[in-house]
Design a protein around this motif. Structure first.
Motif, PDB file in Angstrom:
ATOM      1  N   ALA A  28       0.861  -1.190   0.000  1.00  0.00           N
ATOM      2  CA  ALA A  28       0.000   0.000   0.000  1.00  0.00           C
ATOM      3  C   ALA A  28       0.894   1.235   0.000  1.00  0.00           C
ATOM      4  CB  ALA A  28      -0.895  -0.001   1.228  1.00  0.00           C
ATOM      5  N   LEU A  29       0.658   2.130  -0.942  1.00  0.00           N
ATOM      6  CA  LEU A  29       1.469   3.343  -1.061  1.00  0.00           C
ATOM      7  C   LEU A  29       0.690   4.558  -0.585  1.00  0.00           C
ATOM      8  CD1 LEU A  29       3.056   2.730  -4.579  1.00  0.00           C
ATOM      9  CD2 LEU A  29       4.090   2.334  -2.333  1.00  0.00           C
ATOM     10  N   SER A  30       1.408   5.526  -0.089  1.00  0.00           N
ATOM     11  CA  SER A  30       0.823   6.758   0.411  1.00  0.00           C
ATOM     12  C   SER A  30       0.190   7.571  -0.721  1.00  0.00           C
ATOM     13  CB  SER A  30       1.909   7.603   1.089  1.00  0.00           C
ATOM     14  OG  SER A  30       1.377   8.828   1.521  1.00  0.00           O
ATOM     15  N   ASN A  31      -0.775   8.386  -0.363  1.00  0.00           N
ATOM     16  CA  ASN A  31      -1.384   9.315  -1.314  1.00  0.00           C
ATOM     17  C   ASN A  31      -0.961  10.750  -1.040  1.00  0.00           C
ATOM     18  OD1 ASN A  31      -2.979   7.432  -2.797  1.00  0.00           O
ATOM     19  ND2 ASN A  31      -4.342   7.309  -1.041  1.00  0.00           N
ATOM     20  N   THR A  32      -0.156  10.942   0.001  1.00  0.00           N
ATOM     21  CA  THR A  32       0.236  12.292   0.401  1.00  0.00           C
ATOM     22  C   THR A  32       1.754  12.410   0.446  1.00  0.00           C
ATOM     23  OG1 THR A  32       0.138  11.689   2.728  1.00  0.00           O
ATOM     24  CG2 THR A  32      -1.859  12.638   1.772  1.00  0.00           C
ATOM     25  N   LEU A  33       2.197  13.646   0.325  1.00  0.00           N
ATOM     26  CA  LEU A  33       3.629  13.920   0.370  1.00  0.00           C
ATOM     27  C   LEU A  33       4.155  13.919   1.793  1.00  0.00           C
ATOM     28  CD1 LEU A  33       4.289  16.782  -2.192  1.00  0.00           C
ATOM     29  CD2 LEU A  33       5.161  14.463  -2.249  1.00  0.00           C
ATOM     30  N   SER A  34       5.404  13.534   1.917  1.00  0.00           N
ATOM     31  CA  SER A  34       6.087  13.604   3.209  1.00  0.00           C
ATOM     32  C   SER A  34       6.358  15.072   3.543  1.00  0.00           C
ATOM     33  CB  SER A  34       7.415  12.849   3.143  1.00  0.00           C
ATOM     34  OG  SER A  34       8.315  13.536   2.289  1.00  0.00           O
ATOM     35  N   ALA A  35       6.667  15.338   4.791  1.00  0.00           N
ATOM     36  CA  ALA A  35       6.963  16.706   5.237  1.00  0.00           C
ATOM     37  C   ALA A  35       8.146  17.285   4.463  1.00  0.00           C
ATOM     38  CB  ALA A  35       7.241  16.717   6.735  1.00  0.00           C
ATOM     39  N   THR A  36       9.138  16.470   4.190  1.00  0.00           N
ATOM     40  CA  THR A  36      10.316  16.933   3.441  1.00  0.00           C
ATOM     41  C   THR A  36       9.926  17.417   2.052  1.00  0.00           C
ATOM     42  OG1 THR A  36      11.728  15.380   4.628  1.00  0.00           O
ATOM     43  CG2 THR A  36      12.566  16.219   2.525  1.00  0.00           C
ATOM     44  N   HIS A  37       9.131  16.629   1.354  1.00  0.00           N
ATOM     45  CA  HIS A  37       8.730  16.998  -0.004  1.00  0.00           C
ATOM     46  C   HIS A  37       7.779  18.194   0.002  1.00  0.00           C
ATOM     47  CE1 HIS A  37      10.238  12.867  -0.746  1.00  0.00           C
ATOM     48  NE2 HIS A  37      10.735  13.472  -1.799  1.00  0.00           N
ATOM     49  N   LEU A  38       6.950  18.304   1.020  1.00  0.00           N
ATOM     50  CA  LEU A  38       6.077  19.480   1.135  1.00  0.00           C
ATOM     51  C   LEU A  38       6.895  20.753   1.326  1.00  0.00           C
ATOM     52  CD1 LEU A  38       3.146  18.128   3.317  1.00  0.00           C
ATOM     53  CD2 LEU A  38       3.003  18.989   0.966  1.00  0.00           C
ATOM     54  N   ARG A  39       7.986  20.660   2.103  1.00  0.00           N
ATOM     55  CA  ARG A  39       8.854  21.836   2.308  1.00  0.00           C
ATOM     56  C   ARG A  39       9.471  22.289   0.987  1.00  0.00           C
ATOM     57  NH1 ARG A  39      10.051  19.302   7.133  1.00  0.00           N
ATOM     58  NH2 ARG A  39      11.903  18.266   6.313  1.00  0.00           N
ATOM     59  N   VAL A  40       9.878  21.348   0.171  1.00  0.00           N
ATOM     60  CA  VAL A  40      10.456  21.697  -1.141  1.00  0.00           C
ATOM     61  C   VAL A  40       9.422  22.452  -1.962  1.00  0.00           C
ATOM     62  CG1 VAL A  40      11.302  20.765  -3.338  1.00  0.00           C
ATOM     63  CG2 VAL A  40      12.117  19.803  -1.172  1.00  0.00           C
ATOM     64  N   GLN A  41       8.209  21.939  -1.997  1.00  0.00           N
ATOM     65  CA  GLN A  41       7.169  22.607  -2.780  1.00  0.00           C
ATOM     66  C   GLN A  41       6.853  23.996  -2.226  1.00  0.00           C
ATOM     67  OE1 GLN A  41       3.771  20.108  -3.523  1.00  0.00           O
ATOM     68  NE2 GLN A  41       4.929  18.848  -4.937  1.00  0.00           N
ATOM     69  N   ARG A  42       6.779  24.113  -0.911  1.00  0.00           N
ATOM     70  CA  ARG A  42       6.516  25.427  -0.312  1.00  0.00           C
ATOM     71  C   ARG A  42       7.607  26.427  -0.668  1.00  0.00           C
ATOM     72  NH1 ARG A  42       5.738  22.973   4.799  1.00  0.00           N
ATOM     73  NH2 ARG A  42       3.761  21.917   4.626  1.00  0.00           N
ATOM     74  N   ARG A  43       8.840  25.952  -0.680  1.00  0.00           N
ATOM     75  CA  ARG A  43       9.959  26.833  -1.037  1.00  0.00           C
ATOM     76  C   ARG A  43       9.766  27.377  -2.455  1.00  0.00           C
ATOM     77  NH1 ARG A  43      15.750  25.468  -2.695  1.00  0.00           N
ATOM     78  NH2 ARG A  43      14.766  23.489  -3.075  1.00  0.00           N
ATOM     79  N   PHE A  44       9.312  26.521  -3.366  1.00  0.00           N
ATOM     80  CA  PHE A  44       9.144  26.974  -4.742  1.00  0.00           C
ATOM     81  C   PHE A  44       7.915  27.852  -4.937  1.00  0.00           C
ATOM     82  CE2 PHE A  44      12.536  24.126  -5.637  1.00  0.00           C
ATOM     83  CZ  PHE A  44      13.194  24.769  -6.668  1.00  0.00           C
ATOM     84  N   THR A  45       6.975  27.791  -4.049  1.00  0.00           N
ATOM     85  CA  THR A  45       5.835  28.707  -4.152  1.00  0.00           C
ATOM     86  C   THR A  45       6.191  30.084  -3.610  1.00  0.00           C
ATOM     87  OG1 THR A  45       4.910  27.980  -2.040  1.00  0.00           O
ATOM     88  CG2 THR A  45       4.099  26.876  -4.030  1.00  0.00           C
ATOM     89  N   SER A  46       7.295  30.175  -2.850  1.00  0.00           N
ATOM     90  CA  SER A  46       7.662  31.470  -2.263  1.00  0.00           C
ATOM     91  C   SER A  46       8.907  32.108  -2.873  1.00  0.00           C
ATOM     92  CB  SER A  46       7.856  31.310  -0.744  1.00  0.00           C
ATOM     93  OG  SER A  46       8.935  30.436  -0.484  1.00  0.00           O
ATOM     94  N   ILE A  47       9.556  31.444  -3.822  1.00  0.00           N
ATOM     95  CA  ILE A  47      10.718  32.039  -4.495  1.00  0.00           C
ATOM     96  C   ILE A  47      10.242  33.268  -5.258  1.00  0.00           C
ATOM     97  CG2 ILE A  47      12.332  31.712  -6.423  1.00  0.00           C
ATOM     98  CD1 ILE A  47      12.648  28.838  -5.623  1.00  0.00           C
ATOM     99  N   PRO A  48      11.000  34.372  -5.185  1.00  0.00           N
ATOM    100  CA  PRO A  48      10.612  35.553  -5.976  1.00  0.00           C
ATOM    101  C   PRO A  48      10.479  35.200  -7.460  1.00  0.00           C
ATOM    102  CG  PRO A  48      12.374  36.087  -4.441  1.00  0.00           C
ATOM    103  CD  PRO A  48      12.185  34.601  -4.382  1.00  0.00           C
ATOM    104  N   SER A  49       9.496  35.781  -8.101  1.00  0.00           N
ATOM    105  CA  SER A  49       9.204  35.484  -9.516  1.00  0.00           C
ATOM    106  C   SER A  49      10.422  35.606 -10.418  1.00  0.00           C
ATOM    107  CB  SER A  49       8.102  36.413 -10.030  1.00  0.00           C
ATOM    108  OG  SER A  49       6.902  36.117  -9.380  1.00  0.00           O
ATOM    109  N   ALA A  50      11.232  36.623 -10.188  1.00  0.00           N
ATOM    110  CA  ALA A  50      12.402  36.851 -11.044  1.00  0.00           C
ATOM    111  C   ALA A  50      13.406  35.694 -10.977  1.00  0.00           C
ATOM    112  CB  ALA A  50      13.087  38.157 -10.647  1.00  0.00           C
ATOM    113  N   ASN A  51      13.397  34.943  -9.900  1.00  0.00           N
ATOM    114  CA  ASN A  51      14.358  33.846  -9.717  1.00  0.00           C
ATOM    115  C   ASN A  51      13.747  32.467  -9.941  1.00  0.00           C
ATOM    116  OD1 ASN A  51      16.161  35.844  -8.879  1.00  0.00           O
ATOM    117  ND2 ASN A  51      15.630  35.570  -6.727  1.00  0.00           N
TER     118      ASN A  51
END
Length: 180
Positions: A100-123
């Motif tokens: 049985a595999l998870s349907n949700t991301l681990s905390a580590t992978h969620l942090r990566v995604q959050r980082r990319f949602t907050s990077i300034p647009s120019a970068n």
């Protein structure tokens, strides 16, 4: 047939059951995969791989929304579609193996995604491309290791996915060259 197998296993022990399952697998009876044939490293690979497939879909969505360069937005769409299909294939393999595999991301992978949602647009575009280049090196290394699994289902899945991952890596490296 299940009743007969269970009765033989009860009377003859687990060795007989393994032999019967082995014969069924060798005969090509679908849906029969012996549970003992998956190692802890195979299970760890499946659990890791589902995280990657889900994360890459999320990263694709982020790139679709945030990228300024059309090629990076297109890469986002591609990642979303490709890793959705890969997730489906992975879940089929895991299902056949009874994992049985998870349907949700681990905390580590969620942090990566959050980082990319907050990077300034120019970068964002340059950062996204750099991240994907690193991720794909990492993915390929893990899939190459899994392609040597003793479990035929995992070996086949990993080998097939390696072809796509290497093509994806070339696509990302080409995009990086064009964007620089």
């Amino acid at each position: 047939m299940k009743h007969s197998i269970a009765r033989i296993a009860h009377h003859r022990g687990k060795g007989a059951l393994r032999a019967i399952i082995g014969l069924l697998v060798a005969a090509g009876v679908s849906g029969v995969t012996p549970a003992y044939s998956q190692s802890s490293s195979d299970r760890a690979f499946l659990e890791w791989a589902i995280q990657i497939e889900i994360q890459q879909q999320g990263m694709g969505r982020i790139a679709q929304r945030r990228a300024k360069i059309p090629g990076v937005r297109e890469l986002g769409t591609y990642l979303l579609e490709r890793h959705s299909e890969a997730e489906s294939r992975l879940r089929q393999v895991a299902g056949r193996l009874g994992v049985a595999l998870s349907n949700t991301l681990s905390a580590t992978h969620l942090r990566v995604q959050r980082r990319f949602t907050s990077i300034p647009s120019a970068n964002f575009d340059a950062g996204f491309i750099r991240h994907e280049i690193g991720d794909y090196r990492y993915f390929i290394a893990h899939f190459e290791a899994a392609a040597a699994s003793r479990n035929a289902s995992i070996r086949q899945y990993a080998t097939n996915e390696l072809v796509s991952l290497k093509q994806d890596q070339t696509r990302i490296l080409t995009l990086a060259h064009q964007a620089s």
